[in-house]
Each structure stands twice: as C-alpha cells, then as structure tokens.
Scaffold this motif. Sequence first.
Motif, PDB file in Angstrom:
ATOM      1  N   LEU A  87       0.842  -1.194   0.000  1.00  0.00           N
ATOM      2  CA  LEU A  87       0.000   0.000   0.000  1.00  0.00           C
ATOM      3  C   LEU A  87       0.876   1.243   0.000  1.00  0.00           C
ATOM      4  N   MET A  88       0.305   2.333  -0.498  1.00  0.00           N
ATOM      5  CA  MET A  88       0.972   3.628  -0.467  1.00  0.00           C
ATOM      6  C   MET A  88       0.033   4.650   0.141  1.00  0.00           C
ATOM      7  N   LEU A  89       0.607   5.696   0.707  1.00  0.00           N
ATOM      8  CA  LEU A  89      -0.153   6.716   1.413  1.00  0.00           C
ATOM      9  C   LEU A  89      -0.282   7.978   0.575  1.00  0.00           C
ATOM     10  N   GLY A  90      -1.401   8.659   0.754  1.00  0.00           N
ATOM     11  CA  GLY A  90      -1.610   9.942   0.110  1.00  0.00           C
ATOM     12  C   GLY A  90      -2.160  10.941   1.096  1.00  0.00           C
ATOM     13  N   ASN A  91      -1.991  12.210   0.785  1.00  0.00           N
ATOM     14  CA  ASN A  91      -2.578  13.277   1.587  1.00  0.00           C
ATOM     15  C   ASN A  91      -4.063  13.337   1.233  1.00  0.00           C
ATOM     16  N   GLY A  92      -4.806  12.387   1.771  1.00  0.00           N
ATOM     17  CA  GLY A  92      -6.188  12.170   1.363  1.00  0.00           C
ATOM     18  C   GLY A  92      -6.231  11.408   0.043  1.00  0.00           C
ATOM     19  N   SER A  93      -7.392  10.893  -0.306  1.00  0.00           N
ATOM     20  CA  SER A  93      -7.546  10.206  -1.592  1.00  0.00           C
ATOM     21  C   SER A  93      -7.333  11.149  -2.766  1.00  0.00           C
ATOM     22  N   ASP A  94      -7.615  12.438  -2.558  1.00  0.00           N
ATOM     23  CA  ASP A  94      -7.440  13.408  -3.640  1.00  0.00           C
ATOM     24  C   ASP A  94      -6.024  13.354  -4.200  1.00  0.00           C
ATOM     25  N   GLU A  95      -5.024  13.285  -3.314  1.00  0.00           N
ATOM     26  CA  GLU A  95      -3.643  13.248  -3.802  1.00  0.00           C
ATOM     27  C   GLU A  95      -3.373  11.950  -4.545  1.00  0.00           C
ATOM     28  N   LEU A  96      -3.895  10.845  -4.066  1.00  0.00           N
ATOM     29  CA  LEU A  96      -3.689   9.571  -4.754  1.00  0.00           C
ATOM     30  C   LEU A  96      -4.267   9.613  -6.161  1.00  0.00           C
ATOM     31  N   ILE A  97      -5.428  10.229  -6.317  1.00  0.00           N
ATOM     32  CA  ILE A  97      -6.049  10.357  -7.637  1.00  0.00           C
ATOM     33  C   ILE A  97      -5.171  11.195  -8.561  1.00  0.00           C
ATOM     34  N   SER A  98      -4.611  12.271  -8.035  1.00  0.00           N
ATOM     35  CA  SER A  98      -3.709  13.114  -8.828  1.00  0.00           C
ATOM     36  C   SER A  98      -2.431  12.360  -9.196  1.00  0.00           C
ATOM     37  N   LEU A  99      -1.885  11.589  -8.256  1.00  0.00           N
ATOM     38  CA  LEU A  99      -0.666  10.836  -8.519  1.00  0.00           C
ATOM     39  C   LEU A  99      -0.891   9.762  -9.576  1.00  0.00           C
ATOM     40  N   LEU A 215      -7.131  -0.759  -5.066  1.00  0.00           N
ATOM     41  CA  LEU A 215      -8.214  -0.496  -4.123  1.00  0.00           C
ATOM     42  C   LEU A 215      -7.836   0.737  -3.306  1.00  0.00           C
ATOM     43  N   MET A 216      -8.656   1.763  -3.378  1.00  0.00           N
ATOM     44  CA  MET A 216      -8.352   3.028  -2.718  1.00  0.00           C
ATOM     45  C   MET A 216      -9.305   3.246  -1.548  1.00  0.00           C
ATOM     46  N   ARG A 217      -8.741   3.648  -0.411  1.00  0.00           N
ATOM     47  CA  ARG A 217      -9.535   3.919   0.793  1.00  0.00           C
ATOM     48  C   ARG A 217      -9.042   5.204   1.452  1.00  0.00           C
ATOM     49  N   THR A 218      -9.768   5.642   2.455  1.00  0.00           N
ATOM     50  CA  THR A 218      -9.415   6.871   3.159  1.00  0.00           C
ATOM     51  C   THR A 218      -9.790   6.744   4.625  1.00  0.00           C
ATOM     52  N   LEU A 219      -9.097   7.492   5.466  1.00  0.00           N
ATOM     53  CA  LEU A 219      -9.499   7.584   6.863  1.00  0.00           C
ATOM     54  C   LEU A 219     -10.451   8.748   7.099  1.00  0.00           C
ATOM     55  N   SER A 220     -10.800   9.486   6.052  1.00  0.00           N
ATOM     56  CA  SER A 220     -11.712  10.629   6.213  1.00  0.00           C
ATOM     57  C   SER A 220     -13.069  10.181   6.729  1.00  0.00           C
ATOM     58  N   LYS A 221     -13.645   9.149   6.118  1.00  0.00           N
ATOM     59  CA  LYS A 221     -14.972   8.690   6.544  1.00  0.00           C
ATOM     60  C   LYS A 221     -14.878   7.806   7.791  1.00  0.00           C
ATOM     61  N   ARG A 228      -6.381  13.974   6.860  1.00  0.00           N
ATOM     62  CA  ARG A 228      -5.962  13.815   5.472  1.00  0.00           C
ATOM     63  C   ARG A 228      -5.026  12.622   5.276  1.00  0.00           C
ATOM     64  N   ILE A 229      -5.567  11.441   5.424  1.00  0.00           N
ATOM     65  CA  ILE A 229      -4.826  10.211   5.151  1.00  0.00           C
ATOM     66  C   ILE A 229      -5.651   9.351   4.203  1.00  0.00           C
ATOM     67  N   GLY A 230      -5.126   9.148   3.007  1.00  0.00           N
ATOM     68  CA  GLY A 230      -5.696   8.182   2.078  1.00  0.00           C
ATOM     69  C   GLY A 230      -4.682   7.077   1.851  1.00  0.00           C
ATOM     70  N   TYR A 231      -5.141   5.910   1.430  1.00  0.00           N
ATOM     71  CA  TYR A 231      -4.200   4.844   1.115  1.00  0.00           C
ATOM     72  C   TYR A 231      -4.737   3.989  -0.017  1.00  0.00           C
ATOM     73  N   MET A 232      -3.807   3.394  -0.753  1.00  0.00           N
ATOM     74  CA  MET A 232      -4.165   2.623  -1.942  1.00  0.00           C
ATOM     75  C   MET A 232      -3.423   1.305  -1.919  1.00  0.00           C
ATOM     76  N   MET A 233      -4.145   0.222  -2.188  1.00  0.00           N
ATOM     77  CA  MET A 233      -3.590  -1.126  -2.138  1.00  0.00           C
ATOM     78  C   MET A 233      -3.621  -1.768  -3.509  1.00  0.00           C
ATOM     79  N   GLY A 234      -2.638  -2.602  -3.777  1.00  0.00           N
ATOM     80  CA  GLY A 234      -2.589  -3.337  -5.029  1.00  0.00           C
ATOM     81  C   GLY A 234      -1.356  -4.210  -5.073  1.00  0.00           C
ATOM     82  N   ARG A 235      -1.150  -4.873  -6.212  1.00  0.00           N
ATOM     83  CA  ARG A 235       0.029  -5.717  -6.357  1.00  0.00           C
ATOM     84  C   ARG A 235       1.299  -4.913  -6.058  1.00  0.00           C
ATOM     85  N   ARG A 236       2.217  -5.532  -5.367  1.00  0.00           N
ATOM     86  CA  ARG A 236       3.423  -4.849  -4.902  1.00  0.00           C
ATOM     87  C   ARG A 236       4.168  -4.168  -6.048  1.00  0.00           C
TER      88      ARG A 236
END
Length: 359
Positions: A87-99, A215-221, A228-236
């Motif tokens: 998994l990787m971390l983002g400044n919210g899911s918004d940053e992950l979407i931009s990345l 698979l993208m998730r967030t700690l916002s909800k 502002r913590i989002g995280y995304m999971m997938g194949r290494r």
Amino acid sequence: MSARLDQIIATRIRQDVQSMHAYAVQDSRGMIKLDAMENPHRLPAQLRKELGERLAEVAINRYPGDRVGDLKQALAKHAKLPAGCDLMLGNGSDELISLLAMACDVPGATILAPVPGFVMYAMSAQLQGLKFVPVDLTPDFELDEKAMLDAIALHQPAIVYLAYPNNPTANLWNDAIIEKIVLAAPGLVVIDEAYLPFSSKSYLDRLARHEHVLLMRTLSKFGLAGVRIGYMMGRRELIAQVDKVRPPYNISVLNSEAALFALEHEDVFAQQAADLRAQRARVQDTLATLPGAQSWPSDANMILVRVPDPARTFEGMKARGVLVKNVSKMHPLLAGCLRLTVGTAEENTQMLSALQASL
C-alpha cells in the motif's frame, strides 16, 4: 488588478485552468454541517486529552520518518492487506487520484468513469492534460453495462474509476457488471472504497484475483477527515511504480501520529460508524413518508433525495440552520437532487424538520 498582473495571468497561466472553477467548500459557520459526509462524532474527552499529549511529543522539527512506515504497517493490518500486495499513502484520496493521473500520463492516455461521480476523477485528468471520458449511469443510478463496455473498447482507458459505493448517489453497483468491466479494462481499474465504514460490501476479497486492480480507501470517513490520510492497495510491483511519483514527506508527522492513535482505538470509531448506519436507516424511513421527496437506498453516510424545487429547499434548510449539498446542477441525472449527510440523532432530527418545512 493591475494591467501587468492581468497580462501575467493571461499569458502564463494555462487557459484551461483559467476557465476552471475551484473546488467549492461551503461556509458552514453557525450551521449544522451536513454537506460533506463527515463523521459528526468527536473522540471522547479522555481520548482527546491523550491524543493531545501524544502529539505534543512529536518531533515536528524533523522530517517524517519511521512513524510513516509504522502507519503503513498499521493500515496493512487494519485493512487485512492480501499477500503479494502493498500500500501507499496519500494526503487524502485526492492526492492519490492526482498521482495516478501523473503516473499514467502516457501519450493519448484516457481516464474513464461513470457519471455522476466524484468530481476529482475528471479534475485530476484535466489538470494533468489527459482526456476524461464520462459514461452516464442509468436513470436509477446503476452502471450502464453496454455503455461502459463500449466506451472501454473505444477509448482503451489507462484508468477506469469505480466508486464502491458511489458519490453522490450512495449506491453499490452490480457486482457482475463490475467484474465484466474489470475483465474488459486494458489498463488500471481503481475501486474507490471511501465509504467503506458504512458499506455492506468490499472489493478486498477480489483484489488478489486481478493484478491490474487498485483499491483506494481513506481515513476521512473513518472519522479523520481533518487528518488527510488516504491509502491505496494493489500488487506490490504496481504500487511500487505509482509510488515513484509521490512527493517525499507527503504525510506529516502530526497526521501520521493522529492516524496511528485512531487505529489503536478503532473500536471507538467502529461504534460511531454503527451509530451512523442506524441513523441512516432512521433518516431513510422518515424520508419515505415525506410527500414530494424521493430518496434512494444508501450504502454510505449520505442519502440522495429529489425534491420539487431544490434551490428553494436548499435555501430554506440553510435559513433554518442546516447546511446540505445542492447537487441538482452537477449532472442532468441529478436534476432536483440534494445530498444529505447522515449526522447525529439530534442533527438528523433538525435536518428532517428543516427539510419538511422547506419542501
């Protein structure tokens, strides 16, 4: 504005950016805030005290380091990360979407998503200079299987976004259709589970079957919208590629420590989510009895409701101290619709009263 500054903006700022509208955040001061799908519950007083004391010991004079790694491990355990995944971390899911848009910006790349949906999918594509292909949902907000598969075949998208459940319609889509879309996609498929704490389903058990799915998730909800913590999971191997475009130190030490503290007390947040699910059922039952209001089933902490005059109803509720979201102009399928966030029992009572009085 001076002539010189006007000239700089006209010649140095991208034309498409000049024509864009910034993401709007409503002024909620003095209002019951039910417009942004936030968890309305705060931590108990004793836990707030403990969190404050813990944050006071954080070395804010240092760049983020090992504690961010600790947070990744804690989230992997919390999410039950499958074998072979990372998994990787983002400044919210918004940053992950931009990345993701940045990482997939190859010549001719396209991003595709059902609409109405989360606005950041389209905005991230536009800001990165990618083509965004919207595919309308059906009138009852379900996936249009043929339209989605035809669009995938025609545009060969680099990324297909599927929110599970969707925002702002709050529904879960047909699993069989999702599976067909996943199998047809030539690039990445990103399943956005932002509203997982309130949902009856997750895609996690299918993640290992599809190496091109993220698979993208967030700690916002979860209850940490301000952290502002989002995280995304997938194949290494896939996560490793996307993680290359992540800015260094994108997660602050204070945010990391707050998130770690919350995960250590996840039972408290689970109780809050259970309360909100119960409140959602109560609000839905009441909405079903209101003449002139049409609502849809929800698997999130929001409910979409259609009213005869959304502008008048929105302003009427606002005048009564309740702020919701008028989404009626976001997409033709949302004509007449307001989005109601599920709040506390007292907030929901006031919201329903304001809605009834404003219809």
